[in-house]
Scaffold this motif. Sequence first.
Motif, PDB file in Angstrom:
ATOM      1  N   CYS A 272       0.829  -1.211   0.000  1.00 52.56           N
ATOM      2  CA  CYS A 272       0.000   0.000   0.000  1.00 52.56           C
ATOM      3  C   CYS A 272       0.858   1.253   0.000  1.00 52.56           C
ATOM      4  O   CYS A 272       0.325   2.366   0.014  1.00 52.56           O
ATOM      5  CB  CYS A 272      -0.919  -0.005   1.210  1.00 52.56           C
ATOM      6  SG  CYS A 272      -0.014   0.030   2.768  1.00 52.56           S
ATOM      7  N   CYS A 277      -3.051  -1.265   4.669  1.00 53.55           N
ATOM      8  CA  CYS A 277      -3.787  -2.328   3.979  1.00 53.55           C
ATOM      9  C   CYS A 277      -3.843  -3.552   4.897  1.00 53.55           C
ATOM     10  O   CYS A 277      -3.387  -3.497   6.027  1.00 53.55           O
ATOM     11  CB  CYS A 277      -3.117  -2.674   2.642  1.00 53.55           C
ATOM     12  SG  CYS A 277      -1.531  -3.504   2.825  1.00 53.55           S
ATOM     13  N   CYS A 280      -0.273  -4.992   6.095  1.00 55.35           N
ATOM     14  CA  CYS A 280       0.398  -4.237   7.165  1.00 55.35           C
ATOM     15  C   CYS A 280      -0.553  -3.958   8.329  1.00 55.35           C
ATOM     16  O   CYS A 280      -0.212  -3.187   9.231  1.00 55.35           O
ATOM     17  CB  CYS A 280       0.997  -2.942   6.626  1.00 55.35           C
ATOM     18  SG  CYS A 280      -0.216  -1.828   5.886  1.00 55.35           S
TER      19      CYS A 280
HETATM   20 ZN   LIG Z   1       0.073  -2.068   3.597  1.00 54.06          ZN
END
Ligand SMILES: [Zn+2]
Length: 345
Positions: A272, A277, A280
Motif C-alpha cells: 500500500c 492495507c 500491514c
Molecule cells: Zn500495507
Amino acid sequence: MSWNFQEIEDTVQQEAKYILDFQRLEAFRTKYLGRKGLLQEIYASLSNLPHDQRPLVGKNANDLRNNISIIIETKQKEIKSRQAQSPAADIDITIPGVAAPVGHQHILTQTIDEICGIFAGLGFVVQEGPEIETEFNNFTALNIPVDHPSRDAFDTFYLELPDPGHQGRYQLLRSHTSPAQIRVMQKNQPPLAVIVPGRVYRPDAADASHSFMFHQIEGLLVNEDVKFSELKGLLTVFCRRLFGEKTKMRFRPHFFPFTEPSAEVDISCYICDGKGCSVCRRKGWLEIMGCGMVHPKVFLAAGYPEGKYKGLAFGLGVERITMLKYGIEDIRLFFENDIRFLEQF
Ligand SMILES: [Zn+2]
C-alpha cells in the motif's frame, strides 16, 4: 468336408518363419489352437465323416496339433532369448517418453540465497554454525541473564547432553542464530563481517505464525570504529535491494540483551506504499528485523580486549520475510511439503 493336411502343414511351417514377437505368436496360437481355431473346427467335423475315415483324420489332426505346440514352444524360447540379448529390440522408440519431474529450490532456500547474496555483495562472508549449541554460546555469552524467561525449558529445547565446558549445564537446540556471533569472534580477529543463515528451534505450538523450527539470518560486523549510522546505511541498502528502491525505513528503539543501543526495523508497506492495507494491518509499516550495536559484554565473552572494538549486529526471520514478500499467510505451508504450494515459487 475333407482336410488337406499336407497343405495345412505347409502353411503352418510358412507362417512360423514370420513369428518374431509374442504378439504374432499369440495370433498364430489363436488361429490354430484357439477355441474357434482350425483344430477345433477339424475335431468338430469328425462327427460328419463316414466312420471309416474318422481314425485317420483324427490321427492327422492330433499330429498337426502336436507340431503346432512344438512350434509355439520353440518360438517362445527364441523370442525370450532374443529379448534378453537386446532388450531395446522390443521397445517402441516412437512412443513419447515420460518426463522425470525436475525439482527446484524450496522457497525458503531461495529467500536465504537472495538475502545472503545481497550481503555478500556488500562484503560479508557467509558462515554457518551448529544447530546444537552450548548454553554459554546461546545465552550467557550474549548477555542474557540466568533468570531471563527465554532460558526457561518452556522456551528452549534442552538436550540431555552435558555441556563439557560448563559444569552442570546442558547443550540445547539453538533458539536463535546469534550464538554463531560468539563462535565467529572466538576464531577470528576484527575486522570481520559475516552473515549466518540457519535453522533455529523453539518449543512453540504450531499455528499460522509459529513453528517449532524456523530460519534466521544473523549479521555481524566488527571493527575498531563502527557507528550506528553505518548500521542504518547498511540495512537501508539491504531493504531497498530486497523490497525495492522506493522502500522507506524507520528504526524503533527496542531492547535486546546483546546489543546497546538496540532497534527494531520497519519498512514502509510495499503493497500500500504506507497508506494502510490488510498485509500491514492498516499500519503502513512492516516489522522485518532487529538490530543494534554489539554490547561490550558480548565482546568480553568472546575474548576480545575491553573497549577495543565496536560492532553492529542484526537478525531477521526468513519465514517472515518470505511471507511478507509473497503474501503467504500461514507459516505451516512451508513445511507441509505440499507440491501444489511449493511449485508456485
Ligand atoms: Zn500495507
